[in-house]
Design a protein around this motif. Structure first.
Motif, short mmCIF file in Angstrom:
data_model
loop_
_atom_site.label_atom_id
_atom_site.label_comp_id
_atom_site.label_asym_id
_atom_site.label_seq_id
_atom_site.Cartn_x
_atom_site.Cartn_y
_atom_site.Cartn_z
N ASP A 14 0.80 -1.22 0.00
CA ASP A 14 0.00 0.00 0.00
C ASP A 14 0.83 1.27 0.00
O ASP A 14 0.29 2.37 0.03
N ASP A 15 2.16 1.16 -0.05
CA ASP A 15 3.00 2.34 0.09
C ASP A 15 2.98 3.26 -1.13
O ASP A 15 3.31 4.45 -1.02
N ARG A 16 2.56 2.74 -2.28
CA ARG A 16 2.52 3.58 -3.49
C ARG A 16 1.14 3.56 -4.14
O ARG A 16 1.01 3.73 -5.34
N VAL A 17 0.13 3.36 -3.31
CA VAL A 17 -1.25 3.38 -3.78
C VAL A 17 -1.85 4.75 -3.49
O VAL A 17 -1.72 5.28 -2.39
N GLN A 18 -2.50 5.31 -4.47
CA GLN A 18 -3.07 6.65 -4.35
C GLN A 18 -4.46 6.69 -4.98
O GLN A 18 -4.71 6.04 -5.99
N ALA A 19 -5.37 7.41 -4.34
CA ALA A 19 -6.71 7.55 -4.89
C ALA A 19 -6.64 8.18 -6.28
O ALA A 19 -5.85 9.09 -6.54
N VAL A 20 -7.44 7.67 -7.18
CA VAL A 20 -7.42 8.16 -8.56
C VAL A 20 -7.68 9.66 -8.65
O VAL A 20 -6.96 10.37 -9.38
N PRO A 21 -8.68 10.21 -7.94
CA PRO A 21 -8.88 11.67 -8.03
C PRO A 21 -7.64 12.45 -7.60
O PRO A 21 -7.32 13.49 -8.21
N ALA A 22 -6.95 11.97 -6.57
CA ALA A 22 -5.74 12.66 -6.11
C ALA A 22 -4.63 12.56 -7.15
O ALA A 22 -3.92 13.54 -7.42
N ALA A 23 -4.46 11.39 -7.74
CA ALA A 23 -3.43 11.23 -8.78
C ALA A 23 -3.75 12.07 -10.01
O ALA A 23 -2.86 12.63 -10.64
N TYR A 24 -5.03 12.17 -10.32
CA TYR A 24 -5.45 12.97 -11.47
C TYR A 24 -5.17 14.45 -11.24
O TYR A 24 -4.61 15.14 -12.10
N LEU A 25 -5.55 14.97 -10.07
CA LEU A 25 -5.36 16.39 -9.78
C LEU A 25 -3.89 16.73 -9.59
O LEU A 25 -3.47 17.86 -9.90
N ALA A 26 -3.10 15.78 -9.08
CA ALA A 26 -1.68 16.05 -8.86
C ALA A 26 -0.93 16.28 -10.17
O ALA A 26 0.12 16.92 -10.19
N GLY A 27 -1.48 15.78 -11.26
CA GLY A 27 -0.82 15.94 -12.55
C GLY A 27 -1.34 17.09 -13.38
O GLY A 27 -1.04 17.18 -14.58
N ARG A 28 -2.12 17.97 -12.78
CA ARG A 28 -2.67 19.12 -13.50
C ARG A 28 -2.24 20.39 -12.78
O ARG A 28 -2.73 20.71 -11.70
N ASP A 29 -1.32 21.12 -13.38
CA ASP A 29 -0.78 22.33 -12.77
C ASP A 29 -1.02 23.53 -13.67
O ASP A 29 -0.94 23.42 -14.90
N ALA A 30 -1.32 24.64 -13.05
CA ALA A 30 -1.47 25.91 -13.78
C ALA A 30 -0.11 26.59 -13.81
O ALA A 30 0.45 26.95 -12.76
N VAL A 31 0.44 26.76 -14.98
CA VAL A 31 1.75 27.37 -15.15
C VAL A 31 1.59 28.76 -15.75
O VAL A 31 0.96 28.92 -16.80
N THR A 32 2.14 29.76 -15.08
CA THR A 32 2.05 31.14 -15.53
C THR A 32 3.40 31.59 -16.06
O THR A 32 4.42 31.38 -15.42
N SER A 33 3.39 32.19 -17.23
CA SER A 33 4.63 32.67 -17.84
C SER A 33 4.37 34.01 -18.51
O SER A 33 3.22 34.37 -18.80
#
Length: 214
Positions: A14-33
């Motif tokens: 269970d050490d590398r198991v993550q809820a799908v919604p959390a994994a999904y949101l963790a990979g979406r970042d707002a980048v400002t340039s």
């Protein structure tokens, strides 16, 4: 990454198991340039950067792009611009009398050629038709996508019970009646979730790409 009490049915850890919604949101970042536009002016632009994993875990397909909308926007500007030029240069809506010709030593002096108002009128009309056509196409596409994904709440309900194992690269469900804990590939997970929302046929077209194998 936070630990969970859910073990992966593949590796039984269970050490590398993550809820799908959390994994999904963790990979979406707002980048400002800060970027320069065509005129050389500096402007601030914010974009959403999505990882391959987040894209593969999406509960609903991306809405169709509306690049054609730029064509409609340009056509709208052309239509308005040519119309204003015609109004200002040709005085379309005025009842001014014809100009009195000037006479020189050898007869009437020809007037300088003015803008081709008939051509401007045609350009304005055609551009307006293009702008209206593009607007109708974009509206229909948006409406069609909204109808297609109207069952997304059902898909998101099933999706929220998914758990992703970063070690195995698989997803399994927890606490869903009728669903076992069999490890699923990202593609199979997408098919199950999107089928639940009523747009499962799109999963065969927009296949989930495993970032570990791409």
């Amino acid at each position: 990454m936070s630990r969970t009490t859910h073990t992966c049915p593949g590796c039984d850890r269970d050490d590398r198991v993550q809820a799908v919604p959390a994994a999904y949101l963790a990979g979406r970042d707002a980048v400002t340039s800060r970027e320069r536009d065509r005129d050389g002016d500096v402007r601030t632009v914010t974009r959403t950067v999505t990882t391959g994993l987040s894209d593969a875990l999406a509960p609903v397909p991306e809405s169709p792009t509306h690049a054609i909308g730029c064509v409609g926007l340009v056509a709208g500007f052309v239509s308005v611009g040519t119309f204003l030029v015609g109004v200002l240069a040709g005085k379309w809506f005025r009842g001014d009398p014809e100009p009195v010709p000037e006479f020189g030593q050898f007869g009437p002096v020809p007037s300088p050629p003015g803008p081709d108002l008939a051509a401007l009128g045609w350009i304005s009309a055609i551009a307006l038709v293009v702008a209206v056509f593009v607007f109708v196409v974009v509206r229909r596409r948006k409406a069609a996508f909204a109808r297609l994904t109207r069952g997304r709440h059902r898909a998101e309900e099933l999706w929220s019970h998914g758990w992703y194992c970063h070690r195995c690269g698989t997803v399994h469900f927890e606490g869903v009646p009728g669903e076992d804990r069999t490890p699923l590939t990202l593609q199979r997970f997408r098919e199950r979730v999107w089928e639940h929302g009523g747009y499962g046929d799109l999963a065969a077209v927009r296949r989930a790409v495993d970032p570990a194998r791409s």
